[in-house]
Design a protein around this motif. Structure first.
Motif, PDB file in Angstrom:
ATOM      1  N   LYS A 150       0.854  -1.190   0.000  1.00 51.96           N
ATOM      2  CA  LYS A 150       0.000   0.000   0.000  1.00 51.96           C
ATOM      3  C   LYS A 150       0.892   1.243   0.000  1.00 51.96           C
ATOM      4  N   ALA A 151       0.408   2.315  -0.606  1.00 55.47           N
ATOM      5  CA  ALA A 151       1.222   3.528  -0.651  1.00 55.47           C
ATOM      6  C   ALA A 151       0.356   4.783  -0.656  1.00 55.47           C
ATOM      7  N   ASN A 152       0.922   5.837  -0.092  1.00 55.83           N
ATOM      8  CA  ASN A 152       0.402   7.196  -0.227  1.00 55.83           C
ATOM      9  C   ASN A 152       1.249   7.938  -1.247  1.00 55.83           C
ATOM     10  N   ILE A 153       0.665   8.971  -1.813  1.00 57.29           N
ATOM     11  CA  ILE A 153       1.436   9.887  -2.633  1.00 57.29           C
ATOM     12  C   ILE A 153       1.125  11.310  -2.177  1.00 57.29           C
ATOM     13  N   PHE A 154       2.178  12.126  -2.070  1.00 63.01           N
ATOM     14  CA  PHE A 154       2.028  13.548  -1.755  1.00 63.01           C
ATOM     15  C   PHE A 154       2.852  14.291  -2.790  1.00 63.01           C
ATOM     16  N   ALA A 155       2.183  15.047  -3.634  1.00 64.47           N
ATOM     17  CA  ALA A 155       2.843  15.732  -4.745  1.00 64.47           C
ATOM     18  C   ALA A 155       2.553  17.225  -4.682  1.00 64.47           C
ATOM     19  N   THR A 156       3.526  18.039  -5.123  1.00 64.16           N
ATOM     20  CA  THR A 156       3.417  19.497  -4.986  1.00 64.16           C
ATOM     21  C   THR A 156       3.767  20.195  -6.283  1.00 64.16           C
ATOM     22  N   LEU A 157       2.943  21.159  -6.634  1.00 65.98           N
ATOM     23  CA  LEU A 157       3.228  22.116  -7.699  1.00 65.98           C
ATOM     24  C   LEU A 157       3.327  23.498  -7.076  1.00 65.98           C
ATOM     25  N   GLY A 158       4.251  24.321  -7.582  1.00 68.96           N
ATOM     26  CA  GLY A 158       4.370  25.676  -7.061  1.00 68.96           C
ATOM     27  C   GLY A 158       5.545  25.835  -6.114  1.00 68.96           C
ATOM     28  N   PRO A 159       5.624  26.989  -5.475  1.00 73.32           N
ATOM     29  CA  PRO A 159       6.780  27.306  -4.634  1.00 73.32           C
ATOM     30  C   PRO A 159       6.898  26.397  -3.413  1.00 73.32           C
ATOM     31  N   GLU A 160       8.132  26.231  -2.937  1.00 77.24           N
ATOM     32  CA  GLU A 160       8.379  25.439  -1.738  1.00 77.24           C
ATOM     33  C   GLU A 160       8.264  26.346  -0.521  1.00 77.24           C
ATOM     34  N   GLU A 161       7.043  26.500  -0.052  1.00 75.58           N
ATOM     35  CA  GLU A 161       6.803  27.367   1.089  1.00 75.58           C
ATOM     36  C   GLU A 161       5.530  26.929   1.802  1.00 75.58           C
ATOM     37  N   ASP A 162       5.334  27.489   2.996  1.00 72.69           N
ATOM     38  CA  ASP A 162       4.141  27.186   3.769  1.00 72.69           C
ATOM     39  C   ASP A 162       2.899  27.782   3.110  1.00 72.69           C
ATOM     40  N   GLY A 163       1.741  27.367   3.626  1.00 70.31           N
ATOM     41  CA  GLY A 163       0.493  28.000   3.205  1.00 70.31           C
ATOM     42  C   GLY A 163      -0.178  27.383   2.006  1.00 70.31           C
ATOM     43  N   GLY A 164       0.255  26.203   1.597  1.00 69.03           N
ATOM     44  CA  GLY A 164      -0.319  25.573   0.423  1.00 69.03           C
ATOM     45  C   GLY A 164      -1.714  25.012   0.654  1.00 69.03           C
ATOM     46  N   ILE A 165      -2.364  24.645  -0.457  1.00 69.92           N
ATOM     47  CA  ILE A 165      -3.709  24.077  -0.434  1.00 69.92           C
ATOM     48  C   ILE A 165      -3.629  22.612  -0.851  1.00 69.92           C
ATOM     49  N   VAL A 166      -4.155  21.732  -0.018  1.00 69.60           N
ATOM     50  CA  VAL A 166      -4.121  20.291  -0.262  1.00 69.60           C
ATOM     51  C   VAL A 166      -5.442  19.835  -0.877  1.00 69.60           C
ATOM     52  N   LEU A 167      -5.351  19.077  -1.965  1.00 72.08           N
ATOM     53  CA  LEU A 167      -6.504  18.389  -2.541  1.00 72.08           C
ATOM     54  C   LEU A 167      -6.335  16.918  -2.198  1.00 72.08           C
ATOM     55  N   SER A 168      -7.228  16.408  -1.367  1.00 74.77           N
ATOM     56  CA  SER A 168      -7.007  15.089  -0.777  1.00 74.77           C
ATOM     57  C   SER A 168      -8.114  14.106  -1.129  1.00 74.77           C
TER      58      SER A 168
END
Length: 384
Positions: free
Chosen positions: A51-69
């Motif tokens: 089993k696995a999770n994936i966490f992927a990011t687009l945009g700047p590497e900083e706090d305050g992002g929006i997660v679509l889960s």
């Protein structure tokens, strides 16, 4: 975009990610699509490696992002009367059919369809894609993911969990605590019940105590509770034990759950059951057999989503959808885990919970279009 999203949904449904089985093929599929968009990808597996999770990011590497889960696992189809193959998406009368269509591969498909569009933007705020395993059996993947997020330098601030809500905004739900309690007695011939320890009888006494606590929970309902029912609930789902009418059963197993409105209710139930076992049941059982025992295993303890006066996630989704209010529901999600991490969270996604877990599960194309509209408008929140 709806045609592309339908194609992705068809691919996702074709992965038979029943919780008892692996989700690795689906996660690899999602990772490949996100990698082609330039996303930074992190994957983590459970102890089995299946089993696995994936966490992927687009945009700047900083706090305050929006997660679509969203969770990748689905419930079984055995014993259900499906019109067609549950793992081959079909379309009829404006509806897309298949296991997981609304719960919750529809939202995952919409998020994956939007990823290339987000990648083309000059993002000022990160957008994260979090797809987990084993939500249906205790939110096991999300719990692991949240622990990993704690160790990250980058901390998102908003989570949108796309469970099927008919695109209504859900700002609160009860917790979901699941347990298995095992009773070990002493087998014997039914003609001498006093010389054995009847595990089934002690399990029945345990359940009776639970039902008495259920009545107490009704009296503890918080004033002004918006839940239906307004109090915390207890429920026994499965009891197994015994071999035959004339054999004293040495083992019995009880699967049960509670859905607390507040954490204090869960503590109240657990304390009273523990006291009842230690002071009443176990002394009686061990008076006959020193090896008699009662052991409760925690299957999952998932925090509820507590409505908050200041909720950025609610405010954002309200602006995107035009909704004027937010509701609470009785069913559980992974949202409370994100909230416990310090993020604001809401639940909002395509399809109806009334279709989830049923044969011929579906999500309407109209609902999918509404979800895509919300995610397209989210672009403005990511670039300003």
């Amino acid at each position: 975009m709806i045609d592309e999203t339908k194609a992705i949904l068809g691919d996702l449904i074709a992965f038979p990610t029943v919780s008892a089985d692996s989700n690795l093929e689906l996660i690899a599929y999602a990772a490949d699509r996100l990698a082609h968009c330039g996303a930074r990808i992190s994957m983590s597996r459970d102890e089995t490696g299946h089993k696995a999770n994936i966490f992927a990011t687009l945009g700047p590497e900083e706090d305050g992002g929006i997660v679509l889960s969203g969770h990748s696992d689905v419930v079984p189809v055995e014993g259900q009367d499906w019109t067609g193959d549950p793992f081959a998406m079909s379309e009829a009368d404006g509806k897309l059919y298949g296991r997981g269509a609304c719960d919750m591969k529809g939202f995952i498909a919409a998020a994956l369809a939007m990823a290339p569009r987000y990648a083309e933007l000059d993002l000022k705020r990160p957008v994260h894609f979090a797809f987990t395993y084993d939500e249906e059996v205790g939110c096991l993947g999300a719990r692991k993911l949240v622990e990993e997020l704690k160790a990250m330098d980058m901390r998102p601030s908003v989570a949108i969990i796309g469970e099927p809500t008919d695109m209504r905004i859900i700002e609160g739900h009860k917790g979901c605590y699941e347990y298995t309690t095992q009773f070990t007695g002493l087998a014997g011939h039914a003609s001498g019940p006093d010389r054995g320890v009847n595990a089934v009888e002690y399990a029945v006494r345990y359940i009776s105590r639970m039902m008495a606590l259920q009545d107490e929970l009704k009296k503890r309902a918080p004033a002004g509770s918006r839940f239906d029912p307004p109090w915390s609930t207890l429920q026994v789902g499965l009891m197994e034990g015994g071999q035959a009418r004339n054999v004293i059963p040495s083992h019995c197993c009880v699967d049960w759950e509670m859905r607390p409105v507040v954490t204090g209710d869960a503590d109240f139930v657990k304390a009273h059951l523990r006291e009842y076992c230690e002071d009443v049941l176990l002394p009686a059982m061990r008076a006959v057999s020193a090896d008699a025992d009662i052991v409760t295993h925690v299957i999952g303890e998932v925090e509820g989503l507590e409505p908050a006066d200041d909720n950025e996630a609610r405010r954002i989704v309200s602006e995107l959808t035009g909704a004027n209010g937010a509701d609470v529901v009785a069913f559980g999600t992974e949202a409370g885990l994100f909230q416990a991490l310090g993020m604001s969270a809401v639940v909002c996604g395509p399809g109806s919970i009334a279709q989830a877990h049923k044969p011929d599960e579906y999500v309407s194309i109209e609902q999918m279009e509404a979800c895509l509209d919300m995610l397209q408008k989210l672009s403005g929140k990511l670039t300003s």
